[in-house]
Design a protein around this motif. Structure first.
Motif, PDB file in Angstrom:
ATOM      1  N   GLY A 195      -2.390  -8.402  -2.108  1.00 27.15           N
ATOM      2  CA  GLY A 195      -3.200  -7.496  -1.312  1.00 27.15           C
ATOM      3  C   GLY A 195      -2.405  -6.276  -0.877  1.00 27.15           C
ATOM      4  N   ASN A 251     -12.087  -8.443  -4.050  1.00 26.14           N
ATOM      5  CA  ASN A 251     -11.702  -8.499  -5.458  1.00 26.14           C
ATOM      6  C   ASN A 251     -11.814  -7.155  -6.167  1.00 26.14           C
ATOM      7  OD1 ASN A 251     -10.589 -10.168  -7.506  1.00 26.14           O
ATOM      8  ND2 ASN A 251     -12.573 -10.258  -8.540  1.00 26.14           N
ATOM      9  N   ASP A 285      -2.001  -4.930   2.020  1.00 26.40           N
ATOM     10  CA  ASP A 285      -1.346  -5.008   3.324  1.00 26.40           C
ATOM     11  C   ASP A 285      -0.174  -5.977   3.357  1.00 26.40           C
ATOM     12  OD1 ASP A 285      -3.115  -3.172   4.476  1.00 26.40           O
ATOM     13  OD2 ASP A 285      -4.596  -4.728   4.880  1.00 26.40           O
ATOM     14  N   GLU A 286       0.109  -6.630   2.232  1.00 23.79           N
ATOM     15  CA  GLU A 286       1.239  -7.560   2.175  1.00 23.79           C
ATOM     16  C   GLU A 286       2.555  -6.776   2.172  1.00 23.79           C
ATOM     17  OE1 GLU A 286       1.003 -10.939   2.237  1.00 23.79           O
ATOM     18  OE2 GLU A 286      -1.133 -10.569   2.546  1.00 23.79           O
ATOM     19  N   ARG A 302       0.819  -1.220   0.000  1.00 27.88           N
ATOM     20  CA  ARG A 302       0.000   0.000   0.000  1.00 27.88           C
ATOM     21  C   ARG A 302       0.852   1.269   0.000  1.00 27.88           C
ATOM     22  NH1 ARG A 302      -1.105  -1.913   5.427  1.00 27.88           N
ATOM     23  NH2 ARG A 302       0.182  -0.752   6.918  1.00 27.88           N
ATOM     24  N   VAL A 358      -2.966  -5.113  -7.704  1.00 29.71           N
ATOM     25  CA  VAL A 358      -3.279  -5.005  -6.278  1.00 29.71           C
ATOM     26  C   VAL A 358      -4.794  -5.073  -6.135  1.00 29.71           C
ATOM     27  CG1 VAL A 358      -3.009  -3.654  -4.185  1.00 29.71           C
ATOM     28  CG2 VAL A 358      -1.250  -3.552  -5.969  1.00 29.71           C
ATOM     29  N   HIS A 417      -1.740 -11.593  -8.389  1.00 27.40           N
ATOM     30  CA  HIS A 417      -2.151 -10.397  -7.663  1.00 27.40           C
ATOM     31  C   HIS A 417      -1.652 -10.439  -6.231  1.00 27.40           C
ATOM     32  CE1 HIS A 417      -5.305 -13.403  -6.888  1.00 27.40           C
ATOM     33  NE2 HIS A 417      -5.392 -12.828  -5.688  1.00 27.40           N
ATOM     34  N   ALA A 458      -8.220  -5.729  -3.463  1.00 25.30           N
ATOM     35  CA  ALA A 458      -8.777  -5.741  -2.110  1.00 25.30           C
ATOM     36  C   ALA A 458      -9.374  -7.120  -1.832  1.00 25.30           C
ATOM     37  CB  ALA A 458      -9.844  -4.660  -1.977  1.00 25.30           C
ATOM     38  N   PRO A 459      -9.665  -7.426  -0.561  1.00 24.59           N
ATOM     39  CA  PRO A 459     -10.224  -8.748  -0.224  1.00 24.59           C
ATOM     40  C   PRO A 459     -11.510  -9.082  -0.973  1.00 24.59           C
ATOM     41  CG  PRO A 459      -9.460  -7.644   1.751  1.00 24.59           C
ATOM     42  CD  PRO A 459      -9.348  -6.646   0.647  1.00 24.59           C
TER      43      PRO A 459
END
Length: 322
Positions: A278, A305, A280-281, A201, A300, A276, A302-303
Motif C-alpha cells: 500500500g 485494489n 502508506d506503508e 507514496r 502499489v 504488492h 490502493a485499499p
C-alpha cells in the motif's frame, strides 16, 4: 609487546568495564526511582552538568534524552559559575555528574543550584562526597576499579555514567510512551530518519505507471515493460484493478517454452495475485518484502485494489536504505 599481550590487555579492559556496568544493578534503588519520577514530573528541562570527562558524558546523556523525548540542556560546570547559570529555569531539574563529587567547580556550583531551589540529582561515584551529601537524589555510579592500569584515568567510571544515563533515558521513554513515530520526528535526517518516516507514496509517484489489458498481445507487452524501464507492467481491468503482473523474467521464460507467439495474450503469462504494497506503508517495510520474496518490484495498490504504480528496488537504493 606481542599480539597476545595486546589482546590480553584488551580483554582485561572489557572485563573490568563489564563488571562496572553489571554492578550498577545494585544501585537501582529508591533514589533511582525518585530521579526518574522527578524528571518525568518536571514542567521544565533536565539540565545536566559536569567537569572534565564527566562533562563529555553529560553531553552524550543530553543528546540521548533530547532524541528520545525528554527535553534536556547541557551546562558545563565551569561555565555555569561564569554566567551560564542563567539557562536554569525555576521548573528545571538539575543533574550534576562527577566521579569524586569533590571537584572545586562542583563545590562552587552545588550551593548555587541549592539556592535556586531546583531539584538536584547527583550522579556520583562516591556516596560520601560533597556532591552526594548536597543532592536531593543520588544516582550511585561507584566502580571498584578503573580499567586504566594506574587506576586513574576515567574509564570504568565514565562507562558506568553513560549506562546510568541510558537507563534513565529508557525509563523516561517507557513512561512517556515514546514510540517509533515520535523517534522519527526527532531524526528526520540521514538514513535513520528515512527508515522511520519515508513511505512508499514518497517514491513510487516518480516512476512511470506501465499497464496493459489482459488481452494485450506480445508486442504491446514488450513495449509496456521496456518503455517504463521498471522491468514490469501491471495487467489491469477496465476499472484499473490489478489482475496480475508481467515481468521481463516472465517474458524470457515464456519465450523459452512457447513457439506459437502469435496467440499469446497478457492473461496467459501474467502472475496472478502479485506481491504488492500500500502507498502508506513504510519504505523500509517494502524493502523487507522485496528481500523476503527475492524480487525487485512491488505493485502499489490502493485499499480498493486500484492500481497506483510500481515501486522498484532501485528507488530504495537511491534513498540509501540499502
Amino acid at each position: 609487546m606481542n599480539a597476545d599481550q595486546i589482546q590480553s590487555i584488551a580483554r582485561r579492559t572489557i572485563e573490568l568495564e563489564t563488571a562496572s556496568v553489571a554492578g550498577l544493578q545494585a544501585f537501582l534503588n529508591e533514589d533511582f526511582v525518585k530521579a526518574v519520577q522527578a524528571v518525568y514530573d518536571s514542567k521544565g528541562r533536565l539540565v545536566v552538568s559536569g567537569i572534565g570527562k564527566s562533562a563529555i558524558v553529560a553531553q552524550k546523556i543530553v543528546a540521548t534524552l533530547n532524541s528520545t523525548g525528554t527535553p534536556a540542556l547541557y551546562m558545563h560546570a565551569a561555565d555555569a559559575i561564569h554566567g551560564d547559570l542563567g539557562m536554569v529555569q525555576d521548573s528545571d531539574v538539575v543533574m550534576i555528574i562527577s566521579k569524586s563529587g569533590e571537584s572545586p567547580e562542583i563545590k562552587v556550583l552545588v550551593p548555587l543550584i541549592r539556592n535556586f531551589g531546583n531539584t538536584l540529582i547527583g550522579m556520583v561515584g562516591n556516596d560520601q562526597s560533597f556532591l552526594a551529601k548536597q543532592s536531593d537524589i543520588v544516582l550511585n555510579t561507584t566502580v571498584s576499579k578503573e580499567a586504566c592500569p594506574n587506576n586513574l584515568a576515567p574509564t570504568s567510571s565514565t562507562t558506568a555514567q553513560m549506562v546510568m544515563g541510558d537507563t534513565l533515558a529508557v525509563c523516561l521513554m517507557e513512561l512517556s510512551g515514546f514510540n517509533g513515530q515520535d523517534f522519527a520526528k526527532f531524526h528526520p535526517g540521514g538514513n535513520l530518519g528515512k527508515r522511520l518516516y519515508l513511505r512508499v507514496r514518497d517514491l513510487y509517484v516518480h516512476n512511470q505507471r506501465p499497464s496493459i489489458g489482459p488481452d494485450a498481445r506480445l508486442k504491446e507487452i514488450i513495449i509496456s515493460i521496456s518503455g517504463s524501464r521498471l522491468g514490469v507492467t501491471a495487467v489491469v481491468d477496465d476499472q484499473q484493478r490489478v489482475l496480475g503482473v508481467i515481468t521481463d523474467g516472465d517474458l524470457r521464460r515464456m519465450l523459452e517454452k512457447e513457439s506459437n507467439l502469435q496467440s499469446i495474450q497478457a492473461a496467459d503469462i501474467m502472475t496472478r495475485n502479485p506481491k504488492h504494497i500500500g502507498p502508506d506503508e513504510l519504505a523500509i517495510d517494502a524493502l523487507e518484502l522485496l528481500r523476503t520474496h527475492d524480487i525487485t518490484q512491488l505493485v502499489v495498490i490502493a485499499p480498493d485494489n486500484q492500481y497506483l504504480g510500481v515501486l522498484h528496488l532501485h528507488d530504495l537504493i537511491k534513498e540509501g536504505l540499502i
